[in-house]
Motif scaffolding. Structure first.
Motif, PDB file in Angstrom:
ATOM      1  N   ALA A  98      12.219   7.390   0.290  1.00  0.00           N
ATOM      2  CA  ALA A  98      10.988   7.105   0.913  1.00  0.00           C
ATOM      3  C   ALA A  98      10.824   5.540   0.971  1.00  0.00           C
ATOM      4  O   ALA A  98      10.333   5.280   1.867  1.00  0.00           O
ATOM      5  CB  ALA A  98       9.853   7.792   0.435  1.00  0.00           C
ATOM      6  N   VAL A  99      11.039   4.778  -0.194  1.00  0.00           N
ATOM      7  CA  VAL A  99      10.896   3.427  -0.318  1.00  0.00           C
ATOM      8  C   VAL A  99      11.873   2.459   0.274  1.00  0.00           C
ATOM      9  O   VAL A  99      11.911   1.401   0.476  1.00  0.00           O
ATOM     10  CB  VAL A  99      10.211   2.950  -1.613  1.00  0.00           C
ATOM     11  CG1 VAL A  99       8.785   3.641  -2.052  1.00  0.00           C
ATOM     12  CG2 VAL A  99      11.270   3.299  -2.514  1.00  0.00           C
ATOM     13  N   LEU A 100      13.220   3.073   0.769  1.00  0.00           N
ATOM     14  CA  LEU A 100      14.318   2.425   0.977  1.00  0.00           C
ATOM     15  C   LEU A 100      14.017   1.360   2.163  1.00  0.00           C
ATOM     16  O   LEU A 100      14.289   0.150   2.151  1.00  0.00           O
ATOM     17  CB  LEU A 100      15.426   3.237   1.238  1.00  0.00           C
ATOM     18  CG  LEU A 100      16.769   2.243   1.793  1.00  0.00           C
ATOM     19  CD1 LEU A 100      17.438   1.512   0.774  1.00  0.00           C
ATOM     20  CD2 LEU A 100      17.888   3.369   2.284  1.00  0.00           C
ATOM     21  N   GLY A 101      13.579   2.082   3.334  1.00  0.00           N
ATOM     22  CA  GLY A 101      13.184   1.039   4.485  1.00  0.00           C
ATOM     23  C   GLY A 101      12.252  -0.026   4.337  1.00  0.00           C
ATOM     24  O   GLY A 101      12.337  -1.253   4.557  1.00  0.00           O
ATOM     25  N   LEU A 109       0.769  -1.338  -0.150  1.00  0.00           N
ATOM     26  CA  LEU A 109       0.064  -0.189   0.049  1.00  0.00           C
ATOM     27  C   LEU A 109       0.823   1.215   0.143  1.00  0.00           C
ATOM     28  O   LEU A 109       0.719   2.167  -0.806  1.00  0.00           O
ATOM     29  CB  LEU A 109      -1.020   0.045   0.956  1.00  0.00           C
ATOM     30  CG  LEU A 109      -1.685   1.375   1.320  1.00  0.00           C
ATOM     31  CD1 LEU A 109      -2.618   1.393   0.069  1.00  0.00           C
ATOM     32  CD2 LEU A 109      -2.623   1.256   2.693  1.00  0.00           C
ATOM     33  N   PHE A 110       1.929   1.198   0.747  1.00  0.00           N
ATOM     34  CA  PHE A 110       2.840   2.333   0.877  1.00  0.00           C
ATOM     35  C   PHE A 110       3.513   2.433  -0.526  1.00  0.00           C
ATOM     36  O   PHE A 110       3.465   3.632  -0.997  1.00  0.00           O
ATOM     37  CB  PHE A 110       4.127   2.106   1.607  1.00  0.00           C
ATOM     38  CG  PHE A 110       4.947   3.399   1.996  1.00  0.00           C
ATOM     39  CD1 PHE A 110       4.669   4.329   2.820  1.00  0.00           C
ATOM     40  CD2 PHE A 110       6.177   3.480   1.396  1.00  0.00           C
ATOM     41  CE1 PHE A 110       5.176   5.479   2.975  1.00  0.00           C
ATOM     42  CE2 PHE A 110       7.133   4.405   1.343  1.00  0.00           C
ATOM     43  CZ  PHE A 110       6.534   5.675   2.302  1.00  0.00           C
ATOM     44  N   GLY A 111       3.819   1.633  -1.192  1.00  0.00           N
ATOM     45  CA  GLY A 111       4.304   1.757  -2.594  1.00  0.00           C
ATOM     46  C   GLY A 111       3.375   2.174  -3.670  1.00  0.00           C
ATOM     47  O   GLY A 111       3.499   3.078  -4.443  1.00  0.00           O
ATOM     48  N   LYS A 112       2.085   1.800  -3.359  1.00  0.00           N
ATOM     49  CA  LYS A 112       1.090   2.642  -4.339  1.00  0.00           C
ATOM     50  C   LYS A 112       0.901   4.068  -3.961  1.00  0.00           C
ATOM     51  O   LYS A 112       0.533   4.546  -5.041  1.00  0.00           O
ATOM     52  CB  LYS A 112      -0.409   1.653  -3.920  1.00  0.00           C
ATOM     53  CG  LYS A 112      -0.729   0.309  -4.859  1.00  0.00           C
ATOM     54  CD  LYS A 112      -1.817  -0.332  -4.214  1.00  0.00           C
ATOM     55  CE  LYS A 112      -2.985   0.547  -4.654  1.00  0.00           C
ATOM     56  NZ  LYS A 112      -4.363  -0.187  -4.303  1.00  0.00           N
ATOM     57  N   MET A 113       0.886   4.349  -2.821  1.00  0.00           N
ATOM     58  CA  MET A 113       0.827   5.702  -2.538  1.00  0.00           C
ATOM     59  C   MET A 113       1.841   6.519  -3.110  1.00  0.00           C
ATOM     60  O   MET A 113       1.478   7.385  -3.668  1.00  0.00           O
ATOM     61  CB  MET A 113       0.630   5.827  -0.890  1.00  0.00           C
ATOM     62  CG  MET A 113       0.693   7.237  -0.362  1.00  0.00           C
ATOM     63  SD  MET A 113       1.006   7.589   1.265  1.00  0.00           S
ATOM     64  CE  MET A 113       2.831   7.288   1.345  1.00  0.00           C
ATOM     65  N   ILE A 114       3.085   5.809  -3.001  1.00  0.00           N
ATOM     66  CA  ILE A 114       4.173   6.612  -3.420  1.00  0.00           C
ATOM     67  C   ILE A 114       4.044   6.771  -4.919  1.00  0.00           C
ATOM     68  O   ILE A 114       4.581   7.805  -5.483  1.00  0.00           O
ATOM     69  CB  ILE A 114       5.465   6.202  -2.990  1.00  0.00           C
ATOM     70  CG1 ILE A 114       5.761   6.138  -1.510  1.00  0.00           C
ATOM     71  CG2 ILE A 114       6.848   6.603  -3.842  1.00  0.00           C
ATOM     72  CD1 ILE A 114       6.159   7.469  -0.988  1.00  0.00           C
ATOM     73  N   LYS A 115       3.706   5.927  -5.617  1.00  0.00           N
ATOM     74  CA  LYS A 115       3.240   6.031  -7.161  1.00  0.00           C
ATOM     75  C   LYS A 115       2.048   6.870  -7.294  1.00  0.00           C
ATOM     76  O   LYS A 115       1.751   6.955  -8.608  1.00  0.00           O
ATOM     77  CB  LYS A 115       3.089   4.515  -7.674  1.00  0.00           C
ATOM     78  CG  LYS A 115       4.336   3.714  -7.548  1.00  0.00           C
ATOM     79  CD  LYS A 115       4.283   2.189  -8.004  1.00  0.00           C
ATOM     80  CE  LYS A 115       5.262   1.391  -7.790  1.00  0.00           C
ATOM     81  NZ  LYS A 115       4.792  -0.058  -8.075  1.00  0.00           N
ATOM     82  N   GLY A 116       1.355   7.183  -6.627  1.00  0.00           N
ATOM     83  CA  GLY A 116       0.127   7.822  -6.565  1.00  0.00           C
ATOM     84  C   GLY A 116      -1.202   7.156  -7.135  1.00  0.00           C
ATOM     85  O   GLY A 116      -1.944   7.731  -7.602  1.00  0.00           O
TER      86      GLY A 116
END
Length: 139
Positions: A127-130, A91-98
């Motif tokens: 933002a996505v490293l961790g 979900l975080f990845g989806k958010m970062i991709k908009g």
């Protein structure tokens, strides 16, 4: 206080006063994550018992976004099952991709403060490293 100021305050708080930035004694899993394009370098340490992440810490150096994001991630995943942590990372990845819907973001709690990173392509890897490190560690 406006929404943008609130997000900036959350980011600064996690960067300047991280809850989980320390060495862990006897972690179950350890993995280093590196973003060579900007110098972010973290060592993620998790304790996992019976499929549940019971503790987590990180050490390392990097920009405010990478450090704050790793700290926020640990706030979210400690106490959750590994599969739940992977779902949060997705979900975080989806958010970062908009690509995430606004109503989906509530579960990300303070990590949702990083949603505007999608408009700053050079900072996405920070933002996505961790999160990517945790995904690689668990998968």
């Amino acid at each position: 206080m406006g929404l943008r100021e609130l997000y900036t305050e959350i980011l600064n708080e996690h960067n300047l006063h991280p809850t989980h930035k320390e060495e862990m004694e006897h972690p179950t899993k350890v993995l280093r994550g590196v973003n060579p394009s900007c110098g972010d370098d973290i060592l993620l340490q998790l304790k996992i018992e019976d499929g549940v992440i019971t503790d987590g810490t990180f050490t390392g150096t990097g920009c405010a976004i990478s450090q704050a994001s790793a700290d926020m991630m640990l706030d979210l995943i400690i106490g959750r099952e590994e599969q739940e942590a992977l779902e949060l990372a997705e979900l975080f990845g989806k958010m970062i991709k908009g690509e995430a819907k606004e109503e989906e973001l509530e579960v990300l709690d303070e990590a949702a403060a990083l949603k505007d990173i999608s408009h700053m392509p050079a900072r996405v890897k920070c933002a996505v490293l961790g999160w990517h490190t945790m995904e690689e560690m668990i998968s």
